[in-house]
Every structure is written in structure tokens, then in C-alpha cells.
Design a protein around this motif. Structure first.
Motif, PDB file in Angstrom:
ATOM      1  N   PRO A  41       0.915  -0.986  -0.625  1.00 30.95           N
ATOM      2  CA  PRO A  41      -0.197   0.080   0.480  1.00 30.95           C
ATOM      3  C   PRO A  41       0.621   1.567   0.220  1.00 30.95           C
ATOM      4  CG  PRO A  41      -0.719  -1.439   1.381  1.00 30.95           C
ATOM      5  CD  PRO A  41       0.737  -2.355   0.992  1.00 30.95           C
ATOM      6  N   LYS A  42       0.650   2.131  -0.805  1.00 26.76           N
ATOM      7  CA  LYS A  42       0.816   3.624  -0.928  1.00 26.76           C
ATOM      8  C   LYS A  42       2.198   3.694  -1.585  1.00 26.76           C
ATOM      9  CE  LYS A  42      -1.405   5.481   2.545  1.00 26.76           C
ATOM     10  NZ  LYS A  42      -1.184   6.537   3.816  1.00 26.76           N
ATOM     11  N   VAL A  43       3.220   2.144  -1.973  1.00 33.18           N
ATOM     12  CA  VAL A  43       4.106   2.244  -2.803  1.00 33.18           C
ATOM     13  C   VAL A  43       3.993   1.609  -4.275  1.00 33.18           C
ATOM     14  CG1 VAL A  43       5.894   0.740  -2.753  1.00 33.18           C
ATOM     15  CG2 VAL A  43       5.341   1.420  -0.908  1.00 33.18           C
ATOM     16  N   ASN A  44       2.771   0.689  -4.369  1.00 33.61           N
ATOM     17  CA  ASN A  44       2.495  -0.274  -5.310  1.00 33.61           C
ATOM     18  C   ASN A  44       1.212   0.038  -5.943  1.00 33.61           C
ATOM     19  OD1 ASN A  44       2.216  -2.302  -4.104  1.00 33.61           O
ATOM     20  ND2 ASN A  44       3.798  -3.178  -5.312  1.00 33.61           N
ATOM     21  N   GLY A  45       0.647   0.264  -5.182  1.00 26.87           N
ATOM     22  CA  GLY A  45      -1.007   0.810  -5.064  1.00 26.87           C
ATOM     23  C   GLY A  45      -1.387   0.569  -3.859  1.00 26.87           C
ATOM     24  N   PHE A  46      -3.077   0.165  -3.750  1.00 19.55           N
ATOM     25  CA  PHE A  46      -4.064  -0.126  -3.057  1.00 19.55           C
ATOM     26  C   PHE A  46      -4.779  -1.234  -2.836  1.00 19.55           C
ATOM     27  CE2 PHE A  46      -2.645   4.432  -4.160  1.00 19.55           C
ATOM     28  CZ  PHE A  46      -2.668   4.376  -2.737  1.00 19.55           C
TER      29      PHE A  46
END
Length: 167
Positions: free
Chosen positions: A115-120
Motif C-alpha cells: 500500500p502507497k508504494v505500488n497500489g492500494f
């Protein structure tokens, strides 16, 4: 350049969350958003549902496609608010192509999404409100660029040579 292309790849519209995605897009009411829909459902059905939400000018029904990598290259974000996946191969392919992903807590996704690095990851696959709330802050071009730059390296462990080496 001003438009933001969301990619939705699925052979089933209802279970994969197409209506949820359309509701979220209607709630966002952002004319920059474009939705590319890839899969077996007929273009007429895809567009009829888009029209029911007043989004026919923002949706492109592409049908089946042998060049999904080309679609990854054309998109800014992969969105799949799915209710079920046996294994999230489409999610891994998107991440490997550098596309940040918004999806649900299905097998494979919870392992691949940082999460918040490559998506959610959505908690409720039926909540268009949750999806809209996740989408809204990341539609800023700077946020998308930041996510896209970190995304490919987050799935190195899923590349075939690495999987085979572990096997």
C-alpha cells in the motif's frame, strides 16, 4: 497528456467489479479520466453499462486483446475491484509493467500490493465510495508518477527466473 487512463481487464463484468468502478468514476466526476475495458464481454454490453452511468464518453470498450502489454503501456493505473480471484495474474502483470494497482484483498493481491508504494487494496469490493476515496488523491500526476516509478521493482520475486530458482 491531460487524460488519466485507467485499465480494467476482465472476462466477467459483474464479479470483477465493473459496475463498482463505473459508480466510483461517476462519483469522482473527473473529465480527465478514461477507462479502457479489455476482455470477452461484448463491446455493446460494456458501453450500455457505461451509458447507464452517463460515462459513455469516458469508456473505451476494447474487446479481447492479444497485446495486453500495449494496453499496460497506454494506461496510468490498473483498477480491478474484484470479488474473487483464484490467483491475481492480471495484477502481477500490471505491476510488472509499472502500473500501480487498485484491487481488493484477493489471493495474490495481498502479497503483491505494498500500500502507497505500488497500489492500494480495497476492504469492500462492493463499495464504490471506498474506491472513489482511494482514487481521488492519487489522480494527481505527481502521485501517479511516484507510484509508477516504484512499482516494477516490487514484483521482482514473481519473475519466472526467480520463481523457478526458488522451486
Amino acid at each position: 497528456a491531460e487524460e488519466i487512463a485507467l485499465l480494467f481487464v476482465a472476462n466477467e463484468l459483474q464479479r470483477k467489479g465493473y459496475p463498482v468502478l463505473l459508480k466510483a468514476l461517476r462519483q469522482l466526476n473527473d473529465p480527465r479520466l478514461r477507462l479502457l475495458v479489455i476482455g470477452r464481454p461484448s463491446k455493446a454490453v460494456v458501453m450500455r453499462l457505461a451509458a447507464a452511468f452517463g460515462l459513455e464518453h469516458q469508456v473505451m470498450a476494447c474487446g479481447t486483446c492479444s497485446d495486453v502489454a500495449g494496453m499496460h503501456a497506454a494506461a496510468d493505473l490498473f483498477v480491478l475491484p474484484t470479488q474473487y480471484e483464484a490467483f491475481a495474474l492480471a495484477i502481477l502483470e500490471s505491476l510488472g509493467s509499472g502500473l500501480p494497482v487498485i484491487t481488493t484483498n484477493v489471493p495474490g493481491a495481498r502479497d503483491a500490493i505494498c500500500p502507497k508504494v505500488n497500489g492500494f487494496i480495497m476492504n469492500d469490493p462492493l463499495s464504490s465510495e471506498e474506491l472513489a476515496a482511494i482514487l481521488k488523491p492519487i489522480l494527481d500526476p505527481g502521485s501517479l508518477l511516484s507510484l509508477s516509478s516504484t512499482t516494477p521493482g516490487t514484483v521482482e520475486q514473481y519473475k519466472w527466473p526467480n520463481v523457478l530458482g526458488r522451486y
